[in-house]
Design a protein around this motif. Sequence first.
Motif, short mmCIF file in Angstrom:
data_model
loop_
_atom_site.label_atom_id
_atom_site.label_comp_id
_atom_site.label_asym_id
_atom_site.label_seq_id
_atom_site.Cartn_x
_atom_site.Cartn_y
_atom_site.Cartn_z
N GLU A 102 -4.80 -1.99 -2.02
CA GLU A 102 -3.40 -2.41 -1.95
C GLU A 102 -2.46 -1.22 -2.09
OE1 GLU A 102 -5.24 -5.17 -1.02
OE2 GLU A 102 -5.83 -4.89 -3.10
N ARG A 105 -2.51 0.37 1.29
CA ARG A 105 -1.74 -0.47 2.21
C ARG A 105 -0.24 -0.25 2.00
NH1 ARG A 105 -1.51 -6.93 1.53
NH2 ARG A 105 0.33 -7.26 2.82
N LEU A 106 0.19 -0.22 0.74
CA LEU A 106 1.60 0.01 0.42
C LEU A 106 2.07 1.34 1.01
CD1 LEU A 106 4.05 -0.94 -1.50
CD2 LEU A 106 3.12 0.76 -3.07
N ALA A 108 0.81 2.98 3.48
CA ALA A 108 0.77 2.95 4.94
C ALA A 108 1.91 2.12 5.53
CB ALA A 108 -0.58 2.39 5.41
N GLU A 109 2.17 0.97 4.92
CA GLU A 109 3.20 0.06 5.45
C GLU A 109 4.62 0.47 5.08
OE1 GLU A 109 2.11 -3.86 4.12
OE2 GLU A 109 0.46 -4.01 5.54
N LYS A 110 4.77 1.15 3.95
CA LYS A 110 6.07 1.63 3.48
C LYS A 110 7.16 0.55 3.45
CE LYS A 110 5.43 6.44 4.99
NZ LYS A 110 4.00 6.42 4.98
N PRO A 111 6.90 -0.58 2.77
CA PRO A 111 7.94 -1.62 2.70
C PRO A 111 9.11 -1.17 1.84
CG PRO A 111 6.17 -2.14 1.18
CD PRO A 111 5.73 -0.92 1.98
N TYR A 154 1.16 -10.08 -2.86
CA TYR A 154 0.73 -9.09 -1.87
C TYR A 154 -0.75 -9.30 -1.54
CZ TYR A 154 1.34 -4.40 0.26
OH TYR A 154 1.47 -3.34 1.12
N LYS A 155 -1.52 -9.67 -2.56
CA LYS A 155 -2.95 -9.94 -2.38
C LYS A 155 -3.44 -10.71 -3.60
CE LYS A 155 -7.31 -9.12 -1.03
NZ LYS A 155 -7.95 -9.49 0.16
#
Length: 160
Positions: A102, A105-106, A108-111, A154-155
């Motif tokens: 996670e 993922r954070l 990579a996604e850069k929310p 998120y998961k």
Amino acid sequence: MQRRSLLLGATALLGATTLAARAAAPATKTDALPVMQVWKDPNCGCCKDWIAYLQRDGFQVQVFETGNNAMRQRLGMPQKYASCHTALIGGYVIEGHVNAPEIRRLLAEKPQALGLSVPGMPIGSPGMDGPEYGGRKDPYDVVLVQRDGSSRVYKSYFRT
């Protein structure tokens, strides 16, 4: 003169070959990962286990054995998401026993968010999964915490 030209040509060829091989090499888990800074109590074993888990996954970790309450507050993580350690990576706050996938993922996604949290210390989460827990795995959520203090799942782990 010919000898010098030959040596310079061989050196250039070797350099080009090295660059081409490096470019063709597959990316590793540590490629482009910023260093994670972690604030924790110096006596907390589960924090040490979580850090070791991240290091095995390729994260570089800088540890501050000063406790985490002041840093959690300074970074803006609301108390309702609190756990025993607070981290900062790539501009995101990571609170508690968050799983490595996670975090990746954070990054990579850069929310647009403050970061991730696993509130409390759920058994079965990374660092809370040692033999002393007898294989027990409680369900828990990794939550994405927004800058306004709201969150969303998120998961989920171990939920049916």
